[in-house]
Design an enzyme around this catalytic site. Structure first.
Site, PDB file in Angstrom:
ATOM      1  N   VAL A 212      -5.370  -4.371  -1.344  1.00  0.00           N
ATOM      2  CA  VAL A 212      -5.020  -5.259  -2.597  1.00  0.00           C
ATOM      3  C   VAL A 212      -4.377  -4.826  -3.567  1.00  0.00           C
ATOM      4  O   VAL A 212      -4.521  -3.697  -3.599  1.00  0.00           O
ATOM      5  CB  VAL A 212      -6.516  -5.573  -2.670  1.00  0.00           C
ATOM      6  CG1 VAL A 212      -7.371  -6.541  -1.089  1.00  0.00           C
ATOM      7  CG2 VAL A 212      -7.648  -4.813  -3.812  1.00  0.00           C
ATOM      8  N   SER A 213      -3.362  -5.502  -4.230  1.00  0.00           N
ATOM      9  CA  SER A 213      -3.101  -5.075  -5.055  1.00  0.00           C
ATOM     10  C   SER A 213      -3.584  -5.412  -6.509  1.00  0.00           C
ATOM     11  O   SER A 213      -2.826  -5.034  -7.460  1.00  0.00           O
ATOM     12  CB  SER A 213      -1.203  -5.976  -4.986  1.00  0.00           C
ATOM     13  OG  SER A 213      -1.496  -7.507  -5.132  1.00  0.00           O
TER      14      SER A 213
END
Length: 566
Positions: free
Chosen positions: A26-27
């Site tokens: 996930v960023s």
């Protein structure tokens, strides 16, 4: 990171069961820590989907690699690199990802990562996309990788466009500076609106800091110390408690145009929707004081004697610095030294001056410059008559100011439109915006002030006349800290000549009030008034000195050059 054994079944693995690794990403930290769903799938959701895909492939996930809060636009993610090394050292059949964009969002990184996996004998498997090693699967892989790269680049473009539009409309970008608080409200339709409010605890302190620094009586160091004494701290965050502001933070907020109501983005300035904390006039005065302190080298110096900063060598014009000499009886004797001679910047031969002698000389000098009572009365009549003329002129100029302000607002709008169309570069836009903002600030002050500002200025000059007529008694009654303020208010320089004789260069407006020619003019004006012979008396006062363009506070003097009499 966790190792998942027998993830596809509770039964013992068959000899034909393949081994797989799972890669999750996930960023943002919020998604990693709170299970956020900004991109549609959090870490737990990706993990569950990858496990289901492993069951379909009759494979066991033996190792899981999680990059939490890492962007796919860079290939040096720690867990991705560890996964590449892991598959090279172990016999792994599959690398399972939820989507291709979990691995990379540009074609170059995608090719590099896919090649590394292929060389290790690993097949890349996507849970949501139909990719494999067949020609059609490779085509889909290439298409999805290109789409991921387009999404990444387009997202950056859209974010930039959104930030530009927000700046144009006056919105605050990111976290509000100290003195303000980011807030969330709901409108009548229940929609969330992000706004900025004044911090009730810190805003008054920041406002005081601007007003205090604009007087020229503080350095950034002494201002920071005073703010700390008054209780100023930074706003606490979930990870950092409130703490005292650093010196760099004080300088940063003093130069931030946000406090005068402006948003800056990529070098361009826009009117903000937030409430200005200080007036534009005060903000520009602060910038002038900062520049003056920097030019004079006094930005971070503390005054350890009330004459330091006001006293100069009458021979070469250099500042006098304080030095202490220890006598044979272990007694300390303070002396003033010429900084020009001390640093060998000048050919000055002025010897050290005993501080108590200079203090006494300054006290006596105040006695000699006191204006006689009858002259004070004459000056008061002349000055007040001059101000009445200025007020009449100002009223006539009011309409011209309003028309000029309207023209400047139109010009600013045309500049922005020209910049958006690519006709004006950003550096020229910034220069022109600064010019227009300065002029608008001046015009706003003049338009809003009107007669009230002239009445305040008259009262200010009346106070100055009272001080000038009683300056020696006033000076003798002050303590050391207040004497320093008095010296700065009365004089631009106090120069020590031969035999410790003091010559002062009066500051504004005392340079006018103490001018012998102006005093003679005032006496003549009073005489002609008393005899009734005043027919067309024209005063010779300098209106710009009585009413400076940036307000009624004294302007900063150029402190370079030799001392001389007024």
């Amino acid at each position: 990171m966790t190792t998942t054994q027998n993830a596809t079944s509770d039964a013992p693995a068959r000899e034909t069961t393949a081994l797989a690794v799972s890669y999750l990403r996930v960023s943002t930290k919020e998604q990693a820590e709170k299970g956020g769903t900004d991109e549609g799938f959090s870490i737990p959701a990706q993990r569950e989907a990858n496990l289901r895909k492993a069951r379909e492939l009759d494979a066991i996930i033996v190792e899981e690699f999680v990059d939490a809060g890492e962007s796919a636009r860079k290939a040096d993610r720690p867990e991705l690199l560890r996964m590449i090394e892991y598959v090279k050292a172990n016999e792994i059949t599959y690398c399972i990802v939820h989507k291709i964009d979990r691995l990379a969002r540009n074609r170059a990184d995608d090719v590099t990562i896919h090649l590394a996996l292929k060389q290790a004998g690993v097949t890349l498997v996507s849970v949501t996309e139909n990719i494999d090693e067949t020609p059609s699967g490779m085509l889909v892989h290439g298409i999805m990788s290109s789409i991921a790269e387009f999404y990444s680049r387009n997202l950056a473009t859209e974010v930039s466009k959104g930030m530009t539009q927000k700046a144009i409309t006056g919105g605050t970008l990111g976290k509000a500076p100290i003195g303000y608080l980011n807030a969330r409200k709901r409108d009548e339709l229940g929609r969330e609106i992000r706004t900025v409010e004044l911090d009730p605890r810190r805003a008054p302190l920041i406002k005081w800091a601007f007003e205090a620094y604009a007087t020229g009586r503080y350095s950034t160091i002494t201002l920071r110390e005073e703010l700390i004494d008054r209780g100023l701290t930074t706003a606490p965050t979930p990870k950092h408690p409130a703490r005292t502001p650093a010196l760099s933070s004080v300088h940063r907020f003093l130069t931030n145009p946000y406090y005068k109501g402006q948003i800056t983005f990529r070098g361009a300035a826009y009117d903000g929707l937030h409430e200005p904390l200080v007036s534009k006039e005060i903000w520009y005065r602060v910038q002038a004081v900062l520049n003056a302190h920097q030019a004079s080298g006094e930005k971070t110096q503390a005054h350890d004697h009330y004459l330091k900063g006001s006293i100069y060598c009458g021979e070469c014009g250099s500042r006098l610095i304080l030095s202490n000499a220890r006598g044979s009886q272990n007694v300390i004797y303070p002396y003033f030294l010429c900084s020009g001679r001390h640093s060998k910047r000048t050919d000055c031969e002025r010897r050290a001056m005993y501080v108590p002698d200079i203090e006494a000389a300054v006290e006596e000098y105040y006695r000699t410059i006191e204006i006689p009572e009858h002259t004070i009365a004459s000056l008061r009549g002349l000055v007040m008559a001059e101000f009445d003329q200025l007020r009449d002129i100002a009223r006539r100029e009011q309409h011209a100011y309003q028309a000029e302000r309207s023209d400047l607002l139109d010009e600013r709008g045309k500049l922005l439109q020209a910049h958006y169309s690519g006709a004006i570069p950003i550096d020229l836009l910034k220069t022109e915006q600064e010019r227009i903002s300065r002029r608008l600030a001046f015009l706003d002050v003049q338009i809003e002030a009107g007669d009230m500002e002239y009445e305040r200025a008259k009262a200010h000059l009346d106070d100055c006349l009272t001080l000038a007529g009683n300056c020696h008694q006033l000076y003798m009654s002050l303590d050391d800290s207040m004497r320093r303020i008095a010296n700065q208010a009365f004089f631009g320089k106090l120069c020590v000549q031969e035999h410790n004789r003091i010559e002062g260069r009066p500051g504004e407006p005392f340079d006018i009030l103490m001018d012998p020619d102006i005093q003679k003019l005032a006496l003549r004006y009073k005489s002609e008034n008393e005899t009734g012979n005043q027919t067309q008396f024209v005063a010779s006062l300098n209106n710009e000195q009585l009413v400076p363009p940036l307000g009624f506070e004294p302007r900063t003097h150029d402190l370079k050059g030799r001392c001389s009499n007024h």
